[in-house]
Write an enzyme that holds these catalytic residues in place. Sequence first.
Site, PDB file in Angstrom:
ATOM      1  N   GLU A 141       0.894  -1.250   0.113  1.00 21.22           N
ATOM      2  CA  GLU A 141      -0.050   0.148  -0.165  1.00 21.22           C
ATOM      3  C   GLU A 141       0.766   1.266   0.129  1.00 21.22           C
ATOM      4  O   GLU A 141       2.031   1.013   0.489  1.00 21.22           O
ATOM      5  CB  GLU A 141      -0.807  -0.033   1.283  1.00 21.22           C
ATOM      6  CG  GLU A 141      -0.205  -0.277   2.661  1.00 21.22           C
ATOM      7  CD  GLU A 141       0.584   1.025   3.298  1.00 21.22           C
ATOM      8  OE1 GLU A 141       0.060   2.057   2.758  1.00 21.22           O
ATOM      9  OE2 GLU A 141       1.382   0.690   3.722  1.00 21.22           O
ATOM     10  N   LEU A 143      -0.097   4.750   1.166  1.00 21.19           N
ATOM     11  CA  LEU A 143      -1.148   5.456   1.668  1.00 21.19           C
ATOM     12  C   LEU A 143      -0.441   6.518   2.604  1.00 21.19           C
ATOM     13  O   LEU A 143       0.646   6.323   3.219  1.00 21.19           O
ATOM     14  CB  LEU A 143      -2.041   4.868   2.669  1.00 21.19           C
ATOM     15  CG  LEU A 143      -2.762   3.614   1.754  1.00 21.19           C
ATOM     16  CD1 LEU A 143      -3.443   2.968   3.024  1.00 21.19           C
ATOM     17  CD2 LEU A 143      -3.585   4.115   0.402  1.00 21.19           C
ATOM     18  N   GLU A 145      -1.040   9.179   6.108  1.00 18.73           N
ATOM     19  CA  GLU A 145      -1.939   9.455   7.217  1.00 18.73           C
ATOM     20  C   GLU A 145      -2.987  10.620   6.956  1.00 18.73           C
ATOM     21  O   GLU A 145      -2.312  11.681   6.482  1.00 18.73           O
ATOM     22  CB  GLU A 145      -0.940   9.628   8.396  1.00 18.73           C
ATOM     23  CG  GLU A 145      -0.148   8.305   8.863  1.00 18.73           C
ATOM     24  CD  GLU A 145       0.854   8.877   9.807  1.00 18.73           C
ATOM     25  OE1 GLU A 145       0.729   9.657  10.329  1.00 18.73           O
ATOM     26  OE2 GLU A 145       2.138   8.117   9.726  1.00 18.73           O
ATOM     27  N   LYS A 197       8.113  -1.408  -1.940  1.00 19.00           N
ATOM     28  CA  LYS A 197       7.549  -0.864  -0.741  1.00 19.00           C
ATOM     29  C   LYS A 197       8.608  -0.388   0.235  1.00 19.00           C
ATOM     30  O   LYS A 197       8.815   0.950   0.433  1.00 19.00           O
ATOM     31  CB  LYS A 197       6.557  -1.637   0.110  1.00 19.00           C
ATOM     32  CG  LYS A 197       6.056  -1.091   1.224  1.00 19.00           C
ATOM     33  CD  LYS A 197       5.194   0.060   1.069  1.00 19.00           C
ATOM     34  CE  LYS A 197       4.780   1.078   2.100  1.00 19.00           C
ATOM     35  NZ  LYS A 197       3.830   0.274   3.077  1.00 19.00           N
ATOM     36  N   ASN A 201       9.510   3.998   0.187  1.00 21.37           N
ATOM     37  CA  ASN A 201       9.633   4.748   1.597  1.00 21.37           C
ATOM     38  C   ASN A 201      11.169   4.979   1.805  1.00 21.37           C
ATOM     39  O   ASN A 201      11.255   6.255   2.610  1.00 21.37           O
ATOM     40  CB  ASN A 201       8.964   3.665   2.724  1.00 21.37           C
ATOM     41  CG  ASN A 201       7.356   3.917   2.432  1.00 21.37           C
ATOM     42  OD1 ASN A 201       7.015   4.836   2.007  1.00 21.37           O
ATOM     43  ND2 ASN A 201       6.904   3.061   3.388  1.00 21.37           N
ATOM     44  N   SER A 246      11.616  19.977   8.194  1.00 18.51           N
ATOM     45  CA  SER A 246      10.907  19.554   9.355  1.00 18.51           C
ATOM     46  C   SER A 246      11.922  19.111  10.500  1.00 18.51           C
ATOM     47  O   SER A 246      13.164  19.475  10.313  1.00 18.51           O
ATOM     48  CB  SER A 246      10.161  18.395   9.027  1.00 18.51           C
ATOM     49  OG  SER A 246      10.833  17.226   8.809  1.00 18.51           O
ATOM     50  N   ASP A 257      10.702   1.602   7.947  1.00 15.01           N
ATOM     51  CA  ASP A 257      10.895   0.689   6.707  1.00 15.01           C
ATOM     52  C   ASP A 257      12.177   0.890   6.210  1.00 15.01           C
ATOM     53  O   ASP A 257      12.961   0.146   5.730  1.00 15.01           O
ATOM     54  CB  ASP A 257       9.971   1.494   5.691  1.00 15.01           C
ATOM     55  CG  ASP A 257       8.588   1.137   5.902  1.00 15.01           C
ATOM     56  OD1 ASP A 257       8.247   0.095   6.746  1.00 15.01           O
ATOM     57  OD2 ASP A 257       7.601   1.341   4.855  1.00 15.01           O
ATOM     58  N   LYS A 307       1.772  15.057  10.933  1.00 15.45           N
ATOM     59  CA  LYS A 307       1.283  15.512   9.689  1.00 15.45           C
ATOM     60  C   LYS A 307      -0.063  16.382  10.091  1.00 15.45           C
ATOM     61  O   LYS A 307      -0.876  15.787  11.091  1.00 15.45           O
ATOM     62  CB  LYS A 307       1.193  14.856   8.835  1.00 15.45           C
ATOM     63  CG  LYS A 307       2.391  14.095   8.127  1.00 15.45           C
ATOM     64  CD  LYS A 307       2.071  13.012   6.967  1.00 15.45           C
ATOM     65  CE  LYS A 307       3.462  12.317   6.731  1.00 15.45           C
ATOM     66  NZ  LYS A 307       3.179  11.205   5.490  1.00 15.45           N
TER      67      LYS A 307
END
Length: 389
Positions: A141, A143, A145, A197, A201, A246, A257, A307
Amino acid sequence: MKISVIGMGYVGLSNAILLAVKHTVTCHDNNPSKLELINKKVSPIKDLLIKSYLKNKPLKLSTSIDVNEETIKSNFIIISTPTNYDPLKNTFDTSSIDSILLKLNKLKCNAPIIIKSTLPIGYTDNANQKYKNLKIYFSPEFLREGKALYDNLYPSRIIIGNTDKYSKRFLSILKNSSLNKYVKTFTMTSREAESVKLFANSYLAMRVAYFNELDSFALSQNIDTKQLIDGICADPRIGDGYNNPSFGFGGYCLPKDTLQLSSNFKNVPNAIVKSLKKSNQLRKRYIVDDILKSKAIHIGIYLLAMKKDSDNFRESSIIDVIKLLKKNGKTIYIYEPLLGKKTNIFGCTVVDDFNSFLAKTSLIVTNRRCKELSKVQNKVYTRDIYGEN
Protein backbone atom coordinates in the site's frame (compact mmCIF):
# COMPACT_ATOMS: atom_id res chain seq x y z
CA MET A 1 -17.45 -10.61 -4.23
CA LYS A 2 -17.19 -11.40 -0.53
CA ILE A 3 -14.04 -9.96 1.04
CA SER A 4 -12.73 -10.13 4.62
CA VAL A 5 -10.30 -7.49 5.89
CA ILE A 6 -8.34 -8.27 9.07
CA GLY A 7 -6.96 -5.23 10.94
CA MET A 8 -8.75 -1.88 11.06
CA GLY A 9 -5.90 0.61 11.04
CA TYR A 10 -5.27 3.13 8.23
CA VAL A 11 -4.60 0.41 5.67
CA GLY A 12 -7.33 -2.06 6.60
CA LEU A 13 -10.15 0.40 7.14
CA SER A 14 -9.44 2.42 3.99
CA ASN A 15 -9.32 -0.77 1.90
CA ALA A 16 -12.48 -2.10 3.52
CA ILE A 17 -14.42 1.07 2.72
CA LEU A 18 -12.99 1.27 -0.80
CA LEU A 19 -14.14 -2.29 -1.53
CA ALA A 20 -17.47 -2.08 0.33
CA VAL A 21 -18.84 0.34 -2.28
CA LYS A 22 -19.14 -2.57 -4.75
CA HIS A 23 -18.46 -5.71 -2.70
CA THR A 24 -19.60 -7.31 0.56
CA VAL A 25 -16.90 -6.67 3.15
CA THR A 26 -16.43 -7.99 6.68
CA CYS A 27 -14.12 -5.98 8.95
CA HIS A 28 -12.15 -7.96 11.54
CA ASP A 29 -10.22 -6.49 14.47
CA ASN A 30 -9.33 -7.68 17.96
CA ASN A 31 -10.37 -4.29 19.36
CA PRO A 32 -14.16 -4.38 19.86
CA SER A 33 -14.37 -0.61 20.41
CA LYS A 34 -13.08 -0.02 16.86
CA LEU A 35 -15.70 -2.36 15.44
CA GLU A 36 -18.42 -0.71 17.51
CA LEU A 37 -17.51 2.67 16.05
CA ILE A 38 -17.57 1.27 12.51
CA ASN A 39 -21.02 -0.23 13.16
CA LYS A 40 -22.15 3.24 14.25
CA LYS A 41 -20.71 4.66 11.00
CA VAL A 42 -18.01 6.52 12.94
CA SER A 43 -14.37 6.37 11.87
CA PRO A 44 -11.95 5.07 14.53
CA ILE A 45 -9.11 6.94 12.77
CA LYS A 46 -8.77 10.56 11.66
CA ASP A 47 -9.52 10.66 7.95
CA LEU A 48 -12.12 13.11 6.62
CA LEU A 49 -12.97 11.03 3.54
CA ILE A 50 -13.40 7.84 5.58
CA LYS A 51 -15.69 9.79 7.89
CA SER A 52 -17.72 11.02 4.92
CA TYR A 53 -18.01 7.59 3.26
CA LEU A 54 -19.09 5.89 6.49
CA LYS A 55 -21.76 8.52 7.06
CA ASN A 56 -23.05 9.09 3.53
CA LYS A 57 -22.31 6.06 1.33
CA PRO A 58 -24.44 2.89 1.20
CA LEU A 59 -21.57 0.56 2.07
CA LYS A 60 -21.94 -3.23 2.27
CA LEU A 61 -19.95 -3.40 5.48
CA SER A 62 -20.20 -5.64 8.55
CA THR A 63 -17.86 -6.43 11.46
CA SER A 64 -16.59 -9.47 13.34
CA ILE A 65 -13.96 -9.98 16.03
CA ASP A 66 -13.33 -13.61 15.19
CA VAL A 67 -11.54 -15.08 12.21
CA ASN A 68 -13.65 -18.20 11.72
CA GLU A 69 -15.37 -20.58 9.30
CA GLU A 70 -17.30 -17.68 7.78
CA THR A 71 -14.08 -15.81 7.07
CA ILE A 72 -12.64 -18.56 4.90
CA LYS A 73 -15.79 -18.52 2.72
CA SER A 74 -14.61 -15.15 1.39
CA ASN A 75 -13.40 -14.75 -2.17
CA PHE A 76 -10.38 -12.85 -0.83
CA ILE A 77 -8.94 -12.27 2.64
CA ILE A 78 -6.84 -9.14 3.26
CA ILE A 79 -4.46 -8.98 6.22
CA SER A 80 -3.46 -5.49 7.34
CA THR A 81 -2.30 -5.89 10.93
CA PRO A 82 0.66 -3.94 12.39
CA THR A 83 4.26 -4.96 11.71
CA ASN A 84 6.23 -2.73 14.04
CA TYR A 85 10.02 -2.77 13.92
CA ASP A 86 11.67 -4.87 16.63
CA PRO A 87 15.11 -3.33 17.36
CA LEU A 88 16.22 -6.37 19.35
CA LYS A 89 15.60 -8.73 16.42
CA ASN A 90 16.54 -6.08 13.83
CA THR A 91 13.44 -6.84 11.75
CA PHE A 92 9.69 -6.29 11.58
CA ASP A 93 7.57 -8.02 14.21
CA THR A 94 5.33 -10.14 12.00
CA SER A 95 3.76 -12.07 14.89
CA SER A 96 0.26 -10.68 14.23
CA ILE A 97 0.39 -11.96 10.64
CA ASP A 98 2.00 -15.24 11.70
CA SER A 99 -0.86 -15.98 14.12
CA ILE A 100 -3.52 -15.19 11.49
CA LEU A 101 -1.87 -17.42 8.88
CA LEU A 102 -1.61 -20.21 11.44
CA LYS A 103 -5.32 -19.92 12.21
CA LEU A 104 -6.32 -19.78 8.52
CA ASN A 105 -4.21 -22.85 7.88
CA LYS A 106 -5.95 -24.76 10.70
CA LEU A 107 -9.31 -23.71 9.22
CA LYS A 108 -8.16 -25.16 5.86
CA CYS A 109 -8.63 -21.82 4.15
CA ASN A 110 -8.81 -21.99 0.36
CA ALA A 111 -9.37 -18.28 -0.27
CA PRO A 112 -6.44 -16.22 -1.62
CA ILE A 113 -4.81 -14.26 1.21
CA ILE A 114 -3.51 -10.78 0.39
CA ILE A 115 -1.07 -9.26 2.89
CA LYS A 116 -1.18 -5.46 2.90
CA SER A 117 1.06 -5.03 5.95
CA THR A 118 4.66 -4.02 5.19
CA LEU A 119 6.95 -7.07 5.26
CA PRO A 120 10.62 -8.02 5.39
CA ILE A 121 11.86 -9.03 1.95
CA GLY A 122 11.32 -12.77 1.53
CA TYR A 123 8.51 -13.14 4.07
CA THR A 124 5.80 -14.10 1.55
CA ASP A 125 7.95 -16.76 -0.12
CA ASN A 126 8.77 -18.24 3.29
CA ALA A 127 5.10 -18.20 4.34
CA ASN A 128 4.06 -20.01 1.16
CA GLN A 129 6.76 -22.61 1.80
CA LYS A 130 5.57 -23.08 5.37
CA TYR A 131 1.86 -23.25 4.54
CA LYS A 132 1.77 -25.11 1.26
CA ASN A 133 -2.03 -25.34 1.29
CA LEU A 134 -2.51 -21.57 1.54
CA LYS A 135 -2.35 -19.08 -1.32
CA ILE A 136 -0.50 -16.06 0.11
CA TYR A 137 0.25 -12.85 -1.81
CA PHE A 138 1.78 -9.50 -0.97
CA SER A 139 0.30 -6.25 -2.26
CA PRO A 140 2.01 -3.08 -0.96
CA GLU A 141 0.00 0.00 0.00
CA PHE A 142 1.09 3.56 -0.64
CA LEU A 143 -1.05 5.64 1.71
CA ARG A 144 -0.65 8.90 3.58
CA GLU A 145 -1.93 9.36 7.12
CA GLY A 146 -5.15 11.35 7.07
CA LYS A 147 -5.59 10.66 3.33
CA ALA A 148 -5.69 6.86 3.31
CA LEU A 149 -9.04 6.47 1.55
CA TYR A 150 -8.23 9.21 -0.96
CA ASP A 151 -5.00 7.43 -1.85
CA ASN A 152 -6.94 4.20 -2.35
CA LEU A 153 -9.51 5.92 -4.53
CA TYR A 154 -6.80 7.62 -6.59
CA PRO A 155 -3.84 5.24 -6.32
CA SER A 156 -0.46 6.09 -7.82
CA ARG A 157 -0.04 2.42 -8.78
CA ILE A 158 -1.36 -1.01 -7.80
CA ILE A 159 1.14 -3.84 -7.28
CA ILE A 160 0.84 -7.48 -6.37
CA GLY A 161 3.56 -10.07 -5.89
CA ASN A 162 2.43 -12.78 -8.27
CA THR A 163 1.27 -13.31 -11.84
CA ASP A 164 -1.38 -16.05 -11.44
CA LYS A 165 -5.13 -15.74 -12.00
CA TYR A 166 -5.86 -14.81 -8.36
CA SER A 167 -3.36 -11.95 -8.30
CA LYS A 168 -4.68 -10.60 -11.59
CA ARG A 169 -8.26 -10.84 -10.32
CA PHE A 170 -7.32 -8.95 -7.15
CA LEU A 171 -5.61 -6.24 -9.20
CA SER A 172 -8.77 -5.95 -11.27
CA ILE A 173 -10.93 -5.60 -8.14
CA LEU A 174 -8.76 -2.79 -6.76
CA LYS A 175 -8.60 -1.01 -10.10
CA ASN A 176 -12.37 -1.22 -10.63
CA SER A 177 -12.95 0.08 -7.10
CA SER A 178 -10.68 3.09 -7.60
CA LEU A 179 -11.67 6.32 -9.32
CA ASN A 180 -8.40 6.43 -11.28
CA LYS A 181 -9.22 4.27 -14.28
CA TYR A 182 -5.81 4.88 -15.83
CA VAL A 183 -3.81 3.73 -12.82
CA LYS A 184 -0.75 1.62 -13.62
CA THR A 185 -0.84 -1.96 -12.38
CA PHE A 186 2.12 -4.28 -11.90
CA THR A 187 2.49 -8.01 -11.33
CA MET A 188 5.90 -9.14 -10.13
CA THR A 189 7.47 -11.63 -7.73
CA SER A 190 6.62 -11.27 -4.07
CA ARG A 191 10.24 -10.36 -3.24
CA GLU A 192 10.10 -7.60 -5.83
CA ALA A 193 6.81 -6.28 -4.45
CA GLU A 194 8.18 -6.33 -0.89
CA SER A 195 11.29 -4.50 -2.12
CA VAL A 196 9.27 -1.84 -3.96
CA LYS A 197 7.55 -0.84 -0.72
CA LEU A 198 10.74 -0.60 1.34
CA PHE A 199 12.77 1.18 -1.33
CA ALA A 200 9.94 3.65 -2.07
CA ASN A 201 9.60 4.69 1.57
CA SER A 202 13.37 4.77 2.06
CA TYR A 203 13.66 7.12 -0.91
CA LEU A 204 11.06 9.43 0.62
CA ALA A 205 12.93 9.32 3.93
CA MET A 206 16.16 10.12 2.08
CA ARG A 207 14.51 13.10 0.41
CA VAL A 208 13.18 14.40 3.74
CA ALA A 209 16.64 13.96 5.28
CA TYR A 210 18.29 15.71 2.33
CA PHE A 211 16.20 18.87 2.60
CA ASN A 212 16.54 18.84 6.38
CA GLU A 213 20.33 18.77 6.03
CA LEU A 214 20.06 21.54 3.45
CA ASP A 215 18.09 23.56 6.00
CA SER A 216 20.67 22.91 8.72
CA PHE A 217 23.38 24.16 6.38
CA ALA A 218 21.36 27.26 5.44
CA LEU A 219 20.77 28.09 9.11
CA SER A 220 24.47 27.76 9.90
CA GLN A 221 25.47 29.99 6.94
CA ASN A 222 22.71 32.60 7.35
CA ILE A 223 21.24 31.62 3.96
CA ASP A 224 17.51 31.89 3.19
CA THR A 225 16.36 28.25 3.10
CA LYS A 226 13.30 29.02 0.97
CA GLN A 227 15.36 30.76 -1.73
CA LEU A 228 17.68 27.79 -1.81
CA ILE A 229 14.91 25.18 -2.05
CA ASP A 230 12.92 27.15 -4.62
CA GLY A 231 15.98 27.50 -6.85
CA ILE A 232 16.89 23.82 -6.56
CA CYS A 233 13.38 22.43 -6.99
CA ALA A 234 12.68 24.51 -10.11
CA ASP A 235 14.68 21.79 -11.86
CA PRO A 236 11.94 19.40 -13.11
CA ARG A 237 14.27 16.46 -12.47
CA ILE A 238 14.09 17.33 -8.77
CA GLY A 239 10.58 18.77 -8.40
CA ASP A 240 8.99 20.14 -5.25
CA GLY A 241 7.68 17.08 -3.41
CA TYR A 242 8.87 16.25 0.10
CA ASN A 243 11.05 19.37 0.23
CA ASN A 244 9.59 21.26 3.19
CA PRO A 245 12.04 21.11 6.13
CA SER A 246 10.90 19.51 9.37
CA PHE A 247 12.33 18.27 12.64
CA GLY A 248 12.93 14.86 11.01
CA PHE A 249 11.03 12.06 9.31
CA GLY A 250 8.70 9.99 11.48
CA GLY A 251 5.26 8.37 11.53
CA TYR A 252 4.09 4.83 10.89
CA CYS A 253 6.22 3.97 7.88
CA LEU A 254 9.43 5.85 7.12
CA PRO A 255 11.46 5.12 10.29
CA LYS A 256 10.64 1.41 10.43
CA ASP A 257 10.83 0.81 6.69
CA THR A 258 14.30 2.35 6.39
CA LEU A 259 15.52 0.21 9.29
CA GLN A 260 14.04 -2.92 7.72
CA LEU A 261 15.59 -2.19 4.33
CA SER A 262 18.96 -1.61 5.97
CA SER A 263 18.58 -4.95 7.75
CA ASN A 264 17.71 -6.69 4.48
CA PHE A 265 20.89 -5.37 2.85
CA LYS A 266 22.95 -7.49 5.28
CA ASN A 267 26.34 -7.90 3.58
CA VAL A 268 25.43 -5.98 0.42
CA PRO A 269 27.64 -2.84 0.33
CA ASN A 270 25.61 0.30 1.02
CA ALA A 271 26.14 3.79 2.39
CA ILE A 272 22.96 5.78 1.70
CA VAL A 273 20.36 3.48 3.27
CA LYS A 274 22.27 2.85 6.49
CA SER A 275 22.96 6.59 6.85
CA LEU A 276 19.28 7.60 7.01
CA LYS A 277 18.81 6.83 10.71
CA LYS A 278 21.95 8.78 11.63
CA SER A 279 20.95 11.74 9.46
CA ASN A 280 17.55 11.87 11.17
CA GLN A 281 19.11 11.75 14.63
CA LEU A 282 21.60 14.51 13.75
CA ARG A 283 18.78 16.72 12.49
CA LYS A 284 16.87 16.47 15.77
CA ARG A 285 20.00 17.32 17.75
CA TYR A 286 20.68 20.30 15.49
CA ILE A 287 17.10 21.53 15.97
CA VAL A 288 17.44 21.28 19.75
CA ASP A 289 20.75 23.16 19.71
CA ASP A 290 19.08 25.89 17.64
CA ILE A 291 16.14 26.10 20.05
CA LEU A 292 18.51 26.34 23.02
CA LYS A 293 19.98 29.54 21.57
CA SER A 294 16.75 31.30 22.54
CA LYS A 295 17.55 30.82 26.26
CA ALA A 296 13.82 30.19 26.85
CA ILE A 297 13.10 28.21 30.03
CA HIS A 298 9.37 27.47 29.64
CA ILE A 299 8.89 25.90 26.22
CA GLY A 300 5.57 24.94 24.69
CA ILE A 301 5.14 22.05 22.26
CA TYR A 302 2.23 22.64 19.90
CA LEU A 303 0.84 19.28 18.71
CA LEU A 304 2.59 15.93 18.61
CA ALA A 305 1.12 14.54 15.37
CA MET A 306 3.54 14.20 12.48
CA LYS A 307 1.28 15.64 9.80
CA LYS A 308 -1.66 17.96 9.38
CA ASP A 309 -5.02 16.10 9.63
CA SER A 310 -3.33 13.10 11.24
CA ASP A 311 -4.04 11.58 14.66
CA ASN A 312 -0.76 9.66 14.76
CA PHE A 313 2.26 10.74 16.78
CA ARG A 314 4.01 7.38 16.89
CA GLU A 315 7.70 7.93 16.04
CA SER A 316 6.96 11.65 15.71
CA SER A 317 10.23 13.58 15.45
CA ILE A 318 9.04 16.18 17.95
CA ILE A 319 8.99 13.54 20.69
CA ASP A 320 12.77 13.16 20.49
CA VAL A 321 13.07 16.96 20.46
CA ILE A 322 11.03 17.06 23.69
CA LYS A 323 13.24 14.47 25.37
CA LEU A 324 16.43 16.29 24.37
CA LEU A 325 15.08 19.62 25.60
CA LYS A 326 14.18 18.04 28.95
CA LYS A 327 17.74 16.71 29.26
CA ASN A 328 18.85 20.31 28.93
CA GLY A 329 16.75 21.34 31.91
CA LYS A 330 13.86 22.97 30.06
CA THR A 331 10.32 23.00 31.44
CA ILE A 332 8.02 21.63 28.75
CA TYR A 333 4.28 22.22 28.30
CA ILE A 334 2.40 20.25 25.64
CA TYR A 335 -0.77 21.31 23.88
CA GLU A 336 -2.31 18.35 22.06
CA PRO A 337 -6.12 17.93 21.98
CA LEU A 338 -5.68 14.28 20.95
CA LEU A 339 -4.40 13.50 24.46
CA GLY A 340 -7.84 14.13 25.93
CA LYS A 341 -7.77 14.25 29.72
CA LYS A 342 -4.12 13.26 30.13
CA THR A 343 -2.24 15.68 32.37
CA ASN A 344 1.26 14.31 31.83
CA ILE A 345 3.17 12.66 28.98
CA PHE A 346 6.92 12.07 28.55
CA GLY A 347 7.27 13.69 31.99
CA CYS A 348 5.83 16.96 30.66
CA THR A 349 2.70 18.85 31.69
CA VAL A 350 -0.21 18.63 29.25
CA VAL A 351 -2.23 21.84 28.98
CA ASP A 352 -5.67 21.43 27.42
CA ASP A 353 -6.58 25.14 27.28
CA PHE A 354 -4.92 27.00 24.40
CA ASN A 355 -4.87 30.43 26.09
CA SER A 356 -3.37 28.93 29.24
CA PHE A 357 -0.78 27.19 27.06
CA LEU A 358 0.20 30.54 25.51
CA ALA A 359 0.42 32.20 28.91
CA LYS A 360 2.71 29.53 30.41
CA THR A 361 5.27 29.53 27.59
CA SER A 362 7.82 32.01 26.27
CA LEU A 363 8.66 29.92 23.18
CA ILE A 364 6.37 27.61 21.19
CA VAL A 365 7.91 24.80 19.17
CA THR A 366 5.87 23.28 16.35
CA ASN A 367 6.82 20.98 13.49
CA ARG A 368 4.16 22.54 11.23
CA ARG A 369 2.63 26.02 11.13
CA CYS A 370 -1.11 26.56 11.50
CA LYS A 371 -3.60 29.41 11.68
CA GLU A 372 -4.08 28.98 15.42
CA LEU A 373 -0.53 30.23 16.03
CA SER A 374 -0.69 33.14 13.58
CA LYS A 375 -1.23 35.74 16.33
CA VAL A 376 1.86 34.66 18.29
CA GLN A 377 4.36 34.22 15.45
CA ASN A 378 6.93 36.21 17.42
CA LYS A 379 7.27 33.34 19.91
CA VAL A 380 6.97 30.40 17.48
CA TYR A 381 9.94 28.21 16.55
CA THR A 382 9.50 26.01 13.47
CA ARG A 383 11.43 25.00 10.38
CA ASP A 384 8.24 24.79 8.30
CA ILE A 385 9.21 27.00 5.35
CA TYR A 386 6.03 26.66 3.29
CA GLY A 387 3.47 27.37 6.00
CA GLU A 388 0.21 25.50 5.84
CA ASN A 389 0.84 23.85 2.46
